[in-house]
Design a protein around this motif. Structure first.
Motif, PDB file in Angstrom:
ATOM      1  N   THR A 125      58.131  26.720 -23.478  1.00 20.18           N
ATOM      2  CA  THR A 125      58.695  25.767 -22.725  1.00 20.18           C
ATOM      3  C   THR A 125      60.049  25.904 -22.454  1.00 20.18           C
ATOM      4  N   VAL A 126      60.777  26.258 -23.378  1.00 16.28           N
ATOM      5  CA  VAL A 126      62.342  26.422 -23.245  1.00 16.28           C
ATOM      6  C   VAL A 126      62.831  27.519 -22.284  1.00 16.28           C
ATOM      7  N   LEU A 127      61.697  28.347 -21.510  1.00 16.11           N
ATOM      8  CA  LEU A 127      61.929  29.268 -20.435  1.00 16.11           C
ATOM      9  C   LEU A 127      61.883  28.303 -19.165  1.00 16.11           C
ATOM     10  N   GLY A 128      61.435  27.198 -19.081  1.00 18.32           N
ATOM     11  CA  GLY A 128      61.301  26.411 -17.850  1.00 18.32           C
ATOM     12  C   GLY A 128      62.538  25.737 -17.607  1.00 18.32           C
ATOM     13  N   THR A 129      62.480  25.193 -16.227  1.00 16.71           N
ATOM     14  CA  THR A 129      63.667  24.680 -15.539  1.00 16.71           C
ATOM     15  C   THR A 129      64.387  23.645 -16.556  1.00 16.71           C
ATOM     16  N   GLY A 130      63.630  22.772 -17.119  1.00 21.06           N
ATOM     17  CA  GLY A 130      64.240  21.693 -17.806  1.00 21.06           C
ATOM     18  C   GLY A 130      65.384  22.011 -18.893  1.00 21.06           C
ATOM     19  N   ILE A 131      64.875  22.823 -20.049  1.00 22.89           N
ATOM     20  CA  ILE A 131      65.589  23.307 -20.947  1.00 22.89           C
ATOM     21  C   ILE A 131      66.518  24.260 -20.454  1.00 22.89           C
ATOM     22  N   GLN A 132      66.489  25.211 -19.387  1.00 21.56           N
ATOM     23  CA  GLN A 132      67.169  25.979 -18.891  1.00 21.56           C
ATOM     24  C   GLN A 132      68.458  25.550 -17.885  1.00 21.56           C
ATOM     25  N   THR A 133      68.064  24.372 -17.364  1.00 22.64           N
ATOM     26  CA  THR A 133      69.185  23.975 -16.614  1.00 22.64           C
ATOM     27  C   THR A 133      70.166  23.118 -17.520  1.00 22.64           C
ATOM     28  N   ALA A 134      69.877  22.602 -18.711  1.00 21.98           N
ATOM     29  CA  ALA A 134      70.623  21.995 -19.622  1.00 21.98           C
ATOM     30  C   ALA A 134      71.386  23.101 -20.551  1.00 21.98           C
ATOM     31  N   ARG A 135      70.863  24.190 -20.609  1.00 18.14           N
ATOM     32  CA  ARG A 135      71.511  25.325 -21.310  1.00 18.14           C
ATOM     33  C   ARG A 135      72.766  25.852 -20.450  1.00 18.14           C
ATOM     34  N   PRO A 268      65.328  16.918 -21.009  1.00 21.86           N
ATOM     35  CA  PRO A 268      64.006  16.476 -20.652  1.00 21.86           C
ATOM     36  C   PRO A 268      62.932  16.958 -21.861  1.00 21.86           C
ATOM     37  N   ASP A 269      62.160  16.498 -21.985  1.00 22.21           N
ATOM     38  CA  ASP A 269      60.980  16.601 -23.295  1.00 22.21           C
ATOM     39  C   ASP A 269      60.635  17.873 -23.375  1.00 22.21           C
ATOM     40  N   PRO A 270      60.770  18.784 -24.377  1.00 24.47           N
ATOM     41  CA  PRO A 270      60.877  20.301 -24.790  1.00 24.47           C
ATOM     42  C   PRO A 270      59.283  20.552 -24.834  1.00 24.47           C
ATOM     43  N   ASN A 271      58.305  19.599 -24.861  1.00 23.37           N
ATOM     44  CA  ASN A 271      56.862  19.893 -24.782  1.00 23.37           C
ATOM     45  C   ASN A 271      56.414  20.220 -23.359  1.00 23.37           C
ATOM     46  N   HIS A 272      57.329  20.086 -22.387  1.00 26.71           N
ATOM     47  CA  HIS A 272      57.270  20.284 -21.129  1.00 26.71           C
ATOM     48  C   HIS A 272      58.220  21.413 -20.409  1.00 26.71           C
ATOM     49  N   PRO A 291      71.258  18.978 -10.519  1.00 29.79           N
ATOM     50  CA  PRO A 291      70.208  19.871  -9.767  1.00 29.79           C
ATOM     51  C   PRO A 291      69.689  20.887 -10.784  1.00 29.79           C
ATOM     52  N   VAL A 292      68.371  21.352 -10.432  1.00 27.19           N
ATOM     53  CA  VAL A 292      67.578  22.455 -11.364  1.00 27.19           C
ATOM     54  C   VAL A 292      68.370  23.644 -10.638  1.00 27.19           C
ATOM     55  N   SER A 293      68.828  24.172 -11.741  1.00 29.44           N
ATOM     56  CA  SER A 293      69.956  25.564 -11.555  1.00 29.44           C
ATOM     57  C   SER A 293      69.359  26.957 -12.531  1.00 29.44           C
ATOM     58  N   ALA A 294      68.431  26.591 -13.388  1.00 25.39           N
ATOM     59  CA  ALA A 294      67.937  27.641 -13.969  1.00 25.39           C
ATOM     60  C   ALA A 294      66.425  27.658 -14.558  1.00 25.39           C
ATOM     61  N   VAL A 356      67.788  32.083 -18.883  1.00 24.35           N
ATOM     62  CA  VAL A 356      66.745  32.532 -17.694  1.00 24.35           C
ATOM     63  C   VAL A 356      67.584  31.903 -16.214  1.00 24.35           C
ATOM     64  N   GLU A 357      67.884  32.791 -15.396  1.00 26.91           N
ATOM     65  CA  GLU A 357      68.247  32.536 -13.973  1.00 26.91           C
ATOM     66  C   GLU A 357      67.087  32.028 -13.349  1.00 26.91           C
ATOM     67  N   LEU A 358      67.489  30.986 -12.534  1.00 29.77           N
ATOM     68  CA  LEU A 358      66.413  30.262 -11.575  1.00 29.77           C
ATOM     69  C   LEU A 358      65.705  31.326 -10.813  1.00 29.77           C
ATOM     70  N   THR A 359      64.330  31.169 -11.468  1.00 24.94           N
ATOM     71  CA  THR A 359      63.304  32.087 -11.109  1.00 24.94           C
ATOM     72  C   THR A 359      62.172  31.631 -10.539  1.00 24.94           C
ATOM     73  N   VAL A 360      61.458  32.043  -9.459  1.00 27.52           N
ATOM     74  CA  VAL A 360      60.116  31.773  -9.177  1.00 27.52           C
ATOM     75  C   VAL A 360      59.267  33.083  -9.453  1.00 27.52           C
TER      76      VAL A 360
END
Length: 374
Positions: A125-135, A268-272, A291-294, A356-360
């Motif tokens: 979950t830490v690879l998603g946009t929530g934790i990575q934007t905070a990072r 945000p919730d690190p379970n998501h 804004p979502v950035s990573a 993780v850079e912002l990645t699709v």
């Protein structure tokens, strides 16, 4: 080599549905086989997906076309299954925690190193946009030097919704080892490794009542600490306060807050995988949603395996075994401190995983589409 990683899954319980939903979208992963101690559960999965066969655990481990074993067994079996897979020459990606104890986890990592295979572990979950934007906000200096963090998970217990909650209340389970990996992994990702901990814990009830499913009303014994509090001292000097509870009812506090010299972040919730990151900068009048950035966009469970596939050979995966071991030692040490009343030093360390850079990463692919009903 440009070919999908061929994966076999051991353990076909409730969590498998979330992995399968991701696998349908990940062209770098091909599910080829599933196994479970209950053959009917494996067969039910195989019947839904073209090209996936239900086999015994032994057959899956021996299969030439299985390159990585996804270990979705209960925590008490994580190490045993991982060691068997490694012994068969397979890489392993497991559900959290890496093992029930650091002693077991060390055997897994040592065996993998000797065999030349890779170990990965949830949570991804830490690879998603929530934790990575905070990072990224922290790395960009938006809050200045981090000073402290708080992480809170409060629920009255998984027995209220889970039809077979027994393992949550046995060694290897409990609120810290079950839910703590999400929070501690996020804290290490955001603030770096931990060097010492202080903990306290309580045990409120000796049994729980199952609230749903065919066993509704059945009593389950509780043999773990059901409310745990810890203070984590990071190598950076930042202090994190952790509250994990299967006893309390609800918390109005954010899941994670990070405080620095120039601002504070609501994470945000690190379970998501996603969620809003909010910043209150020094001198500001209100919270600002960043804004979502990573991070991987629209990620789900299993993206850690796809990330592993793209990791250069000889490099530790972001959701790798070394990080999972460090997180497990931190949690185990919080419980040790709770029982001894003493500060516990953390012997392992780990670098902050690469951001993780912002990645699709994935678009819909034909692989693992449900079969048409006949």
């Amino acid at each position: 080599m440009g070919k999908p990683l061929k994966v076999g899954i051991i353990g076909c319980g409730a969590i498998i549905a979330q992995y399968l939903a991701s696998f349908r979208r990940l062209g770098d992963i091909q599910l080829v086989a599933v196994a479970d101690l209950d053959p009917a559960r494996a067969q039910a999965v195989a019947e839904q997906y073209e090209g996936v066969r239900a086999v015994s655990v032994e057959s899956l481990l021996a299969a030439d076309d299985v390159e990585l074993v996804l270990n979705l067994t209960i925590p008490a079996a994580h190490a045993e299954v991982a060691l068997k897979a490694i012994g068969a020459g397979k890489s392993v990606y497991g559900e959290k925690p890496l093992a029930a104890t650091t002693g077991q986890a060390r055997k897994v990592l040592d065996a993998a190193r000797e065999a030349g295979v890779v170990v990965g572990c949830a949570p991804d979950t830490v690879l998603g946009t929530g934790i990575q934007t905070a990072r990224k906000a922290i790395d960009d200096g938006l809050i200045g030097a981090p000073i402290s963090a708080s992480a809170t998970m409060v629920t009255p217990g998984h027995e209220r919704w889970h039809p077979n909650p027994d393992f949550y209340y046995q060694p290897g389970g409990g609120p810290l080892l079950d839910m703590g990996p999400y929070y501690v992994t996020a804290l290490v990702t955001l603030l770096g490794p931990v060097v010492s901990v202080i903990g306290a814990a309580s045990h409120t009830r000796d049994e729980r009542t199952i609230g749903s499913g065919p066993r509704q009303g059945e009593k389950v014994p509780v043999n773990i600490d059901s409310h745990v509090t810890g203070v984590l001292v990071h190598a950076s000097g930042a202090l994190s306060t952790l509250v994990m509870s299967f006893d309390a009812v609800k918390s109005k506090s954010p899941n994670i807050e990070i405080h620095g010299e120039r601002g504070s972040l609501v994470v945000p919730d690190p379970n998501h995988f996603d969620g809003d990151v909010q910043l209150f900068a020094l001198g500001a009048d209100a919270w600002e949603t960043l804004p979502v950035s990573a991070g991987y966009v629209d990620a789900g469970r299993g993206f850690g395996i796809a990330d592993l596939v793209s990791t250069p050979q000889g490099t530790e995966p972001r959701a790798g075994g070394t990080l999972a071991y460090h997180v497990l030692e931190v949690m185990e040490s919080v419980l040790e401190s709770a029982h001894t009343g003493s500060t516990v030093r953390i012997t392992s360390t780990v670098g902050r995983p690469q951001s993780v850079e912002l990645t699709v990463l994935a678009d819909d692919v034909d692989a693992l589409q449900p079969q048409e009903a006949s």
